[in-house]
Structure formats: C-alpha cells, structure tokens
Design a protein around this motif. Structure first.
Motif, PDB file in Angstrom:
ATOM      1  N   THR A  61     -53.831 -14.190  38.580  1.00 46.12           N
ATOM      2  CA  THR A  61     -53.213 -13.335  39.894  1.00 46.12           C
ATOM      3  C   THR A  61     -52.443 -12.526  39.693  1.00 46.12           C
ATOM      4  N   HIS A  86     -51.221 -10.751  36.620  1.00 50.32           N
ATOM      5  CA  HIS A  86     -50.854  -8.475  37.801  1.00 50.32           C
ATOM      6  C   HIS A  86     -50.347  -8.663  38.873  1.00 50.32           C
ATOM      7  N   THR A  87     -49.772  -9.936  39.688  1.00 51.36           N
ATOM      8  CA  THR A  87     -49.530  -9.207  41.105  1.00 51.36           C
ATOM      9  C   THR A  87     -48.079  -9.883  41.077  1.00 51.36           C
ATOM     10  N   SER A 105     -51.446  -4.838  42.783  1.00 51.36           N
ATOM     11  CA  SER A 105     -51.101  -5.725  41.071  1.00 51.36           C
ATOM     12  C   SER A 105     -50.289  -4.146  40.470  1.00 51.36           C
ATOM     13  N   SER A 148     -59.161   0.667  35.050  1.00 53.56           N
ATOM     14  CA  SER A 148     -59.308  -1.067  34.456  1.00 53.56           C
ATOM     15  C   SER A 148     -60.943  -0.871  34.056  1.00 53.56           C
ATOM     16  N   THR A 181     -62.204 -10.161  40.016  1.00 54.57           N
ATOM     17  CA  THR A 181     -61.165 -10.093  39.546  1.00 54.57           C
ATOM     18  C   THR A 181     -60.209  -8.728  40.808  1.00 54.57           C
ATOM     19  N   ARG A 237     -58.943  -8.476  42.696  1.00 53.47           N
ATOM     20  CA  ARG A 237     -57.625  -7.902  43.320  1.00 53.47           C
ATOM     21  C   ARG A 237     -56.933  -7.770  41.977  1.00 53.47           C
ATOM     22  N   ASN A 238     -57.030  -8.422  40.917  1.00 55.86           N
ATOM     23  CA  ASN A 238     -55.842  -7.426  39.804  1.00 55.86           C
ATOM     24  C   ASN A 238     -55.472  -6.147  39.040  1.00 55.86           C
ATOM     25  N   TYR A 239     -56.504  -5.538  40.260  1.00 54.55           N
ATOM     26  CA  TYR A 239     -56.291  -3.748  40.083  1.00 54.55           C
ATOM     27  C   TYR A 239     -56.509  -3.529  41.235  1.00 54.55           C
ATOM     28  N   SER A 287     -55.427   1.701  44.210  1.00 50.41           N
ATOM     29  CA  SER A 287     -55.859   1.038  43.774  1.00 50.41           C
ATOM     30  C   SER A 287     -56.718   1.063  41.951  1.00 50.41           C
TER      31      SER A 287
END
Length: 461
Positions: A138, A141-142, A151, A172, A179, A181-183, A193
């Motif tokens: 996380t 990515h963020t 992200s 992605s 996952t 939230r990673n993208y 997004s």
C-alpha cells in the motif's frame, strides 16, 4: 414556446453524447470545450517532462535484492556465520556477473534483462516503513500504509490527463485479488482510478489474453442493442444521473458514474481492437516469450503494456508474483525470474526499437527486499531497510547504480532512498513537482509524498 415533456427530455439527453462527438470533431472550439470540461483532457506539466508515460512492473511478494541486483561478495564469504540480527547468513545460490559496458553486477536469475544493463538505473538503497506485505504494498502504491489514499497512477493521471479519450488513462493488468486500493483514486475524482484488466496472474491470466478481440474484454458490449440504441439508453440513464447530481450539489460517486459511462461507451470499439494481438508478428511474439511456455502469461501482459502506452495510455501497471520465498528460495525465485525475465527484456527491446523508451519510464520493483540471513535452510525473511528497484528509459541514466546497502545487504547505508523520494523522482520525470501536485480534501491539501520526499537528482540523465 411550450415544450412537451418528451421534447424536453430529448433535448436534455442529446447533450450527453457531446464528449464522444467532440473527440472526433476537428473544430478548435469543440476541442477547447472538451479541454475545459473533460477531467481526462491532457494537461500541461509543471515543467518539461522527460517521460510521457509509465510502465510499472510490480513484483509482488518482495524479490530478494541480494539474489538479483545487489551483489554482496562479503555475504558469500561469511556464509554460515551469525548475522547482525541473528540467524545464519545465507550466500546467494546464484552467480553474479558484470554486465554491459557499464559493468553493473546482475545475477544469473536475469540473463535477458542483463543484456539491457546499460539502459538500467539501479537504486540499491530503497527503504520503506513497513516489513509486512499489505502495508508495504500500500505504501509503495499510495505513499502511506495507514490510510486509504490515491495511488501513484491516479496522481499521475490527475496531474497530466491522458492522450486518448477512448481509452482509460490508467490501466492495471492482472492485479492481485483484494488490492483495489493500489490502483484506486481514493478522494480524487473516481475517473482517475485505474481500470482493472484481467485477474490475478497465473494460468487464468494466460487464457484471458488470448488475442481474440471480442472476447478479450468481457461485458464491454451489449449484444442485445445496436450501438445507436445503446447510445440512446446511455443518454437516458445519464439524464437520471445528472438529475441526481443536480439535486445533491456535490456527489463524487455520481459524477464518477457519469464520466465512466461516457468513457466505457467510447472504449467498446477501441479496447477490444487494442487487445487483439493476432496481428503481431511471430518475431515480436517470440521476443516477449509468447510461446505457450512459462513466459507466455507475463509475456502477453508486457506486450499489452506496450500496446497500451503506444496508444496513449498514461500509466500501465503489470503485476507479477509471488516472490515471497520464506522457503524454497533457490527453486521458486528461479521459477519466478524465468517467467518474467525474457518478457521484461522483450518489452525494453520493443520500446527501444519503436523509439518509445526514451520517453517511457519503465519501473521494476517489489514492496521490499529480503534478509541476508536465512530463514530455514533455503529461505529469506522480509527486509524493508534496504533493497533494490530499477528504472529504465524516460530520462534516467543508463548503466548507473545509486546508493548502497551494507556489506551483507541488511540496510541502506549510502544515499538512502525512501519510498517518498522514489515517488518524488517518478513524478519529477513526468514533469510534475511533487510539492505542487496537491488536492484539497477534508480541509487540507494532500499530496502523494505527504510532507516528505526529495527528488533523486543523481539518476536523471
């Protein structure tokens, strides 16, 4: 003049098709209108960009730096001795060699990538704050592990927009389950997004990317409606969405639905054609290792990444894993590397021969590295204090190594590069000042790097 309810609805709904129309309009006025209203329209960078687009090769699970790109002869010499933090030191089972004119040390796990050593800029002093997979992934990515934040790809798209209004600006490919939230875009508008394409890596991934255009993107077309009827249906739905938006005043969720419906309508023609790789030459497929063997699945993803950026997609992430070898390091790290080595080299070669590498930033790395000390007879634990990532193309020095870990590879001791510095550098290469790229939310300005981050000037070409 008196309008009937039907006339009013028809006149209102006709307006929602203008984004698609404006995309093909040659009118300067229409293009200016789109730039003013379309959140994905191209935006000027803060300063001259070295890279126009990013391909992030995300190695899920934490590949071992001391077995891949961080040569530690002292670790080999001290094999079996007690480590700094306990346990026995474990030498690398893989040979390292100096590669290219630059002489970068790269292990035999990546013989194909090693042929591109003079294109790589190794960062051998990476650090992050989390020694566990979810938190470290996380943060990678963020920028944070504590909160749900936008992200890296979403920030890039927010800052620069996209060059193709019929495709997502951020894709992605085959992200791991759970996952999102990673993208994701978090508090940024939903349109920023990432668009998920394909499921988790594995045999199913290879089946997904078959190069059969109409089946490559499920549910993107409605077989029961013609395109004209589908446009009418979307226009009607959009009037309802807009009425909801007008009543609420501010509703990011509804705003995101309105924008995504328009993008999805335009995508239904462009996306399947882009994902149809049947027209690629046998030479190109062979270069990526698309031959039904262990390199097939990741090779198809890397080929799609090239096709996406060539078509104007701003940010593409390709996930490969699992590199989490607490046991069976020798066999499993070898298998993971075998599956992605040739495809990555093929991607670099393909981008270079198409004159895309010079302004495409390719990033390779996992959420952390692994310990020099053994875990069991043939495994390594997590290490977030010092590990390696690399960049290529997009304005970075080739054949270059930045920073260093200690003699065994436990932690960064020379020019430590925190994940915030890594993010600041990536944004800088894209022409974005990480301190100026902000978004106001909940009464304060947020940014990817929070209140931290320094650009690693040394790796800039």
């Amino acid at each position: 003049m008196i309008f009937s309810r039907r006339d009013a609805l028809r006149n209102v709904s006709a307006g929602f098709g203008y984004l698609a129309f404006a995309g093909i309009s040659h009118s300067a006025a229409a293009k200016e209108a789109v730039a003013n209203t379309n959140p994905l329209a191209p935006k000027a960078p803060h300063f001259a960009a070295r890279a126009k687009r990013v391909i992030f090769l995300c190695m899920q699970g934490g590949p071992s730096h001391v077995d891949t790109f961080d040569y530690k002869p002292q670790l080999n010499a001290d094999h079996g001795k007690r480590g700094k933090y306990g346990g026995q030191l474990l030498k690398s089972p893989f040979e390292f060699r100096q590669r290219g004119d630059s002489g970068l040390w790269i292990s035999d796990l990546f013989p194909h990538v090693a042929r591109h050593a003079d294109e790589l800029s190794l960062i051998r002093s990476m650090q992050c704050d989390q020694p566990v997979h979810p938190g470290a992934m996380t943060q990678m990515h963020t920028g944070t592990a504590q909160f749900i934040r936008p992200s890296l790809g979403a920030w890039t798209l927010y800052g620069l927009g996209t060059e193709n209004d019929s495709l997502p600006g951020f894709v992605s490919l085959s992200p791991p389950s759970g996952t999102s939230r990673n993208y994701g875009s978090s508090f940024l508008p939903a349109i920023y997004s990432g668009t998920k394409v394909g499921g988790p890596a594995g045999p199913a991934t290879s089946r997904f990317f078959q190069g059969t255009s109409s089946q490559s993107v499920p549910d993107i077309k409605n077989p029961k409606l013609s395109k004209t009827d589908q446009r009418k249906q979307i226009d009607f739905i959009q009037t309802l969405n807009q009425e909801k938006q007008d009543r609420d005043g501010v509703n990011p969720g509804v705003e995101g639905v309105i924008e995504s419906y328009e993008l999805a309508f335009r995508m239904q023609d462009t996306m399947p054609e882009l994902m149809d790789t049947s027209g690629e030459s046998e030479k190109t497929l062979a270069m990526y290792g698309i031959d039904g063997g262990p390199t097939d699945g990741f090779g198809k993803q890397c080929l799609l990444a090239r096709r996406f950026v060539e078509a104007g997609v701003r940010f593409v992430e390709v996930t490969h894993g699992n590199w989490d070898q607490h046991v069976r390091l020798t066999t499993d790290h070898k298998a993971r590397a075998e599956a992605c080595d040739q495809p990555i080299a093929g991607l670099l070669q393909d981008l270079k021969q198409r004159n895309l590498l010079e302004d495409t930033l390719v990033i390779w790395g996992g959420e952390f590295g692994r310990t020099p000390a053994a875990q069991g007879p043939d495994g390594r634990n997590h290490n977030n204090k010092g590990y390696t990532t690399w960049m290529a193309g997009g304005g970075v020095k080739g054949g270059f190594s930045y920073g260093a870990t200690d003699e065994h590879g436990y932690e960064a001791v020379e020019n430590p590069c925190h994940i915030h510095d890594w993010h600041a550098t990536i944004l800088h290469l894209m022409g974005l000042d990480h301190e100026r790229l902000t978004y106001q939310y909940a009464g304060r300005d947020f940014r990817l790097t929070d209140v931290h981050g320094t650009v690693v000037e040394e790796i800039l070409a």
